[in-house]
Design an enzyme around this catalytic site. Structure first.
Site, mmCIF file in Angstrom:
data_model
loop_
_atom_site.group_PDB
_atom_site.id
_atom_site.type_symbol
_atom_site.label_atom_id
_atom_site.label_comp_id
_atom_site.label_asym_id
_atom_site.label_seq_id
_atom_site.Cartn_x
_atom_site.Cartn_y
_atom_site.Cartn_z
ATOM 1 N N SER A 92 -13.086 18.592 6.023
ATOM 2 C CA SER A 92 -13.733 17.303 6.310
ATOM 3 C C SER A 92 -13.065 16.592 7.473
ATOM 4 C CB SER A 92 -13.596 16.364 5.103
ATOM 5 O OG SER A 92 -14.625 16.561 4.190
ATOM 6 N N ASP B 6 -22.222 10.655 5.738
ATOM 7 C CA ASP B 6 -20.966 10.610 4.991
ATOM 8 C C ASP B 6 -21.018 9.477 3.971
ATOM 9 O OD1 ASP B 6 -18.076 10.793 4.410
ATOM 10 O OD2 ASP B 6 -17.974 11.945 6.258
ATOM 11 N N HIS C 113 -13.738 8.094 2.667
ATOM 12 C CA HIS C 113 -13.960 9.358 3.380
ATOM 13 C C HIS C 113 -14.733 9.159 4.684
ATOM 14 C CE1 HIS C 113 -15.909 13.410 3.845
ATOM 15 N NE2 HIS C 113 -14.779 13.855 3.322
#
Ligand SMILES: *[C@@H]1O[C@H](CO)[C@@H](O)[C@H](O)[C@H]1NC(C)=O
Ligand SMILES: *[C@@H]1O[C@H](CO)[C@@H](O)[C@H](O)[C@H]1NC(C)=O
Ligand SMILES: *[C@@H]1O[C@H](CO)[C@@H](O)[C@H](O)[C@H]1NC(C)=O
Ligand SMILES: *[C@@H]1O[C@H](CO)[C@@H](O)[C@H](O)[C@H]1NC(C)=O
Ligand SMILES: *[C@@H]1O[C@H](CO)[C@@H](O)[C@H](O)[C@H]1NC(C)=O
Ligand SMILES: *[C@@H]1O[C@H](CO)[C@@H](O)[C@H](O)[C@H]1NC(C)=O
Ligand SMILES: *[C@@H]1O[C@H](CO)[C@@H](O)[C@H](O)[C@H]1NC(C)=O
Ligand SMILES: *[C@@H]1O[C@H](CO)[C@@H](O)[C@H](O)[C@H]1NC(C)=O
Ligand SMILES: *[C@@H]1O[C@H](CO)[C@@H](O)[C@H](O)[C@H]1NC(C)=O
Ligand SMILES: *[C@@H]1O[C@H](CO)[C@@H](O)[C@H](O)[C@H]1NC(C)=O
Ligand SMILES: *[C@@H]1O[C@H](CO)[C@@H](O)[C@H](O)[C@H]1NC(C)=O
Length: 802
Positions: free
Chosen positions: A586, A151, A225
């Site tokens: 996600s 990620d 994120h």
């Protein structure tokens, strides 16, 4: 969330970058350290292993030197663990021709752009009440399991990643990942909760998109994120979510005791497959148990190259190494065939909306009140404020579209707008994300408004307003309902006095906005989110969809509170915050990765197939009220099908005790690949390194998954499944709910099996009418202690077998 617009932008960028030079991933004929024929001879330990790994890497260097001119290329990575290959940055097409021609090359693929597929959830899923107590409490739930995140890195200072004294050291001989310190990532960042941290950026650099100031060359999360996803899966329990001074409650990961290994390979702009492949290679070599991938290719390769692209192949080897791979299904819904995670060896995750709602209310001076959304503080004091339409407090020469959407402060006459509640309109610009509610809040703050109201445009029709789930620092309500919008305008117009030119001179309409920051838990849930990518699966070389059910399972993905990087540039409206409320597949993916860690802790010997099977066969098809789960589609709710949510919504308390599992290993996936219609068996052999079995009766639909998909039923088809006993004494009876147009029979209809024994089930699908569409059914294996559900999806191309 990915949108069509950003997708197009990405494409332009790639083409520009590739005009000069290209990155290729090249796989070699020689075996990697972990290979089908090496039989784990060199499995991650000892001198032999290191020597072999060095040899592979040197071979790549020698290979390149002997084939290419010096200066015409740069080797970016040697892949040595799951794949034997390398990524190379070349300056001309001729170089590619030479490599294609060279002996020892298995396959060559051009680099592919990767996209990010952008808490109360443990309670919603029944985990804190039904699962954690059985695993020794929240703190030890997930203990001993390492989840690898490919990620955007991690924010090591976040409270979700702190260690308690008891969890300081990982009690594992298996995991041996290292920590790379660097900018904003001191060596102390690996604190026992975070057990490994590395970054992979050579592909992004070679492709000209890495910006060291913005993207930070260290495992530090410069986007947000990666911290968000890691904390959803394995953040510690009971962390206070405080944003703009308001306490939104507490957050926790699914497996608060699991460890986090960070492999940063995605950036604010997305990423490249060459980096992702390097990250996955390292993660599996390090010994992670589970890989969480909240990213995928920006478009799906089709035909021959779908299942045989470098990343899919590598993930197949990861499965062979015993690592469960969980990947986001994609954010391309509600359109069918939009999944970007498609291989049968991967667990692809769909996203749902939970029962948490944020709701705000506006009280008008005439005593009426309307509700809408708006996660904002209330207007100050229990008093009413004057209401003004944006156009009535703006300069007359400005164009109306820029006024109505309230995106910038320039056209506003500040003394006139000051201290009023401003009415703005939801325009087309919002649909294309060139306007946002967060930008309205910015405008209002700058002009000193008391707050704002967003109304629907009657000319535009009923829209699903985008981006309402942002936390706002200024009072706001979004009236996402045409009736409420009209009522507000009517009240405003009948209380505003205008001069002869139509200019408003007296603003007598008044209102106040209440506190929208308190969550309410209500309504139907879960519901499949509109953006969640849908099946059927990718097409094979004959342009039929593959006989694979995708997505596999669904988890919460909408409006999820989790950790963020406060000084990141990932989203300017979240900048400065320690937590973010965001949505996407996600966010659904790490829910499944975390729950998989709980299952792995309970059943350490279970492989990826058993864990996936357990999550699928126990998933819920009905919502909290016991009604069939619904799916958001274009402006309506419809009953969800397996192409929306796979086997259903994850039920963690059932998934840790499934009773029976459907088992499949590397060998069976190769058998599957060899049976894909139109896929060259030689190409499969070249890609996976082992030969196809002799042509037999095996069809793709025989792959032993906890689902049956037949994309092209002509007449009848026999399908074989094996179930393995993983539980106590029981006797199962099989019930079938037939898909429309198909008669399904199964033998045996009832059975008992031995401890760790397995049973062969023979299903016969007989077409009774030509549907030319997918229809769905279910096979239910019912025991006293367990219910094992298997979704069926069938497309009858012809009812007669001729
Ligand atoms: C290195 O290359 C040589 C010659 O191509 C080959 O025989 C050998 O197997 C390779 N070694 C490894 C570890 O890949
Ligand atoms: C490819 O190989 C063939 C025969 O081995 C040779 O004739 C040809 O020139 C080679 N092409 C390139 C681009 O190296
Ligand atoms: C999970 O399954 C159990 C038993 O069937 C049920 O009581 C529960 O409501 C299901 N859903 C969740 C989210 O726990
Ligand atoms: C660590 O593992 C060892 C051996 O597996 C075990 O005896 C010990 O109790 C474990 N320690 C903790 C704190 O779990
Ligand atoms: C790199 O990022 C920084 C900070 O976001 C920005 O100021 C700078 O312009 C960027 N450089 C390039 C070459 O894009
Ligand atoms: C959670 O934290 C709060 C303080 O932030 C504390 O009062 C509460 O007891 C904690 N709950 C649990 C279950 O640890
Ligand atoms: C919002 O809350 C109000 C007051 O609790 C309630 O009457 C209204 O139905 C809610 N609206 C929605 C859309 O949930
Ligand atoms: C609108 O008028 C104001 C003065 O009345 C002027 O300052 C501004 O530049 C004008 N804007 C446009 C877009 O013409
Ligand atoms: C599943 O397990 C059984 C028993 O161990 C074994 O016979 C079978 O080959 C395995 N795999 C499949 C796909 O049936
Ligand atoms: C389905 O097929 C079986 C066996 O061919 C037959 O006995 C049964 O009557 C059929 N069921 C229906 C509903 O047609
Ligand atoms: C599974 O194994 C257990 C333990 O040996 C046995 O008691 C049970 O009957 C088996 N399950 C079934 C479905 O027969």
């Amino acid at each position: 969330m990915a949108s069509f617009a950003t997708f197009l932008i990405c494409f332009t960028v790639i083409n520009l970058a590739f005009a000069k030079a290209k990155v290729y991933m090249v796989l070699m004929e020689d075996e990697p350290t972990f290979s089908p024929s090496n039989k784990q001879k060199y499995h991650r330990v000892g001198n032999d292993y290191i020597v072999y790994k060095e040899k592979i890497s040197n071979n790549h260097t020698i290979f390149l030197e002997s084939h290419l001119q010096q200066g015409s290329y740069t080797k970016l990575y040697s892949y040595t663990h799951l794949l034997n290959g390398f990524a190379v940055h070349v300056t001309s097409e001729e170089v590619l021709a030479t490599l294609r021609n060279a002996t020892g090359v298995r396959l060559i693929h051009e680099d592919v752009k990767i996209e990010k597929l952008t808490t109360h959830t443990p309670d919603f899923l029944g985990i804190s009440t039904h699962v954690w107590p059985r695993l020794g409490g929240a703190e030890s739930s997930g203990e001993g399991v390492v989840i690898g995140f490919v990620d955007t890195g991690i924010n090591p200072d976040h409270p979700s990643f702190m260690t308690s004294s008891s969890s300081r050291f990982l009690n594992s001989t298996k995991f041996k990942g290292k920590c790379t310190s660097g900018e904003q990532f001191p060596s102390t960042a690996c604190n026992g909760k975070i057990v490994g941290a590395q970054y992979f950026a050579r592909g992004a650099m070679a492709n000209g998109e890495f910006n060291a100031t913005r993207d930070v060359p260290s495992p530090y999360d410069a986007d947000g994120h990666g911290s968000h996803t890691a904390s959803i899966a394995a953040g510690i329990n009971n962390v206070s979510v405080i944003v703009n001074g308001f306490d939104y409650g507490t957050a926790s990961g699914m497996a608060p005791g699991a460890r986090i290994a960070v492999y940063k390979a995605i950036y604010a702009f997305g990423g490249y497959m060459s980096d992702v492949v390097a990250a996955v290679d390292q993660a599996v070599e390090d010994g992670v148990d589970i890989l969480s991938l909240s990213a995928g290719p920006s478009s799906v390769p089709s035909g021959d190259s779908a299942f045989l692209n470098v990343l899919e192949l590598q993930l197949l080897f990861a499965i062979k190494a015993g690592v469960l791979v969980v990947q986001a299904a994609g954010n391309g819904g509600p359109f069918s065939s939009s999944v970007i995670s498609f291989s049968p060896w991967i667990t692809s995750v769909a996203a749902s909306i939970t029962d948490r709602r944020y709701n705000n209310t506006i009280l008008l001076g005439n005593g009426q009140s309307y509700s809408g959304s708006g996660i904002s503080p209330p207007t100050e004091g229990e008093i009413n404020y004057q209401v003004a339409a944006a156009a009535d407090v703006c300069m007359r020469n400005a164009t109306s579209i820029t006024i109505d959407s309230c995106q910038n402060p320039e056209p506003f006459i500040r003394p006139l707008a000051y201290g009023k509640l401003i009415i703005c309109t939801y325009t087309f610009e919002y649909e294309y994300e060139s306007a946002s509610i967060a930008a309205v809040a910015d405008t209002m703050k700058q002009i000193g408004a008391a707050g704002f109201i967003i109304t629907l445009d009657p000319n535009f029709g009923s829209a699903v307003i985008k981006g309402t789930m942002v936390t706002l620092q200024i009072p706001a309500i979004i009236l996402n309902d045409m009736q409420a919008s009209s009522a507000l305008w009517e009240y405003y117009n009948s209380n505003t006095v205008r001069d002869m030119r139509g200019q408003a001179i007296i603003f007598a309409a008044k209102a106040r906005i209440l506190d929208g920051r308190q969550a309410i838990y209500t309504g139907q849930a879960p519901v499949v989110a509109s953006y969640s990518s849908r099946g059927p699966d990718v097409q094979n070389a004959l342009m039929q969809t593959a006989d694979v059910l995708k997505p596999n399972v669904m988890a919460p993905g909408s409006s999820i509170w989790a950790a963020w990087s406060p000084d990141s540039d990932g989203d300017k409206y979240i900048k400065g915050q320690n937590f973010a409320l965001i949505s996407g597949t996600s966010m659904a993916t790490p829910h499944i990765a975390g729950i998989a860690a709980l299952i792995k802790q309970r059943h350490p010997k279970w492989g990826p197939d058993a864990i996936t099977s357990a999550m699928m066969t126990t998933a819920d098809r009905t919502d909290h009220l016991g009604a069939p789960i619904l799916a958001e589609s274009l402006n309506e709710l419809t009953e969800a099908t397996p192409f929306d949510f796979g086997a259903g919504s994850i039920n963690a308390s059932q998934a840790i005790k499934p009773g029976l599992i459907f088992n499949a290993t590397f060998k069976h996936y190769v058998e599957f690949l060899c049976a894909v219609p139109g896929l060259d068996r030689e190409a499969v052999k070249r890609a996976v390194g082992v030969s196809c079995p002799a042509k037999g009766k095996f069809k793709c639909s025989d792959l032993n998954t906890a689902s049956v998909t037949i994309s092209n039923l002509v007449g009848k088809r026999k399908v074989i499944r094996y179930v393995k006993n993983v539980s106590d004494k029981d006797k199962y009876t099989i019930h079938i709910k037939e898909p429309l147009g198909v008669n399904v029979t199964v033998a045996p209809e009832t059975f008992k099996i031995k401890r760790r024994g397995s049973r062969r089930l023979r299903l016969l699908f007989q077409a009774t009418e030509t549907t030319n569409a997918y229809t769905f059914g279910e096979m239910v294996l019912k025991g006293k202690l367990h219910t094992v559900r298997v979704p069926l999806a069938v497309y009858v191309a012809s009812a007669s077998s001729s």
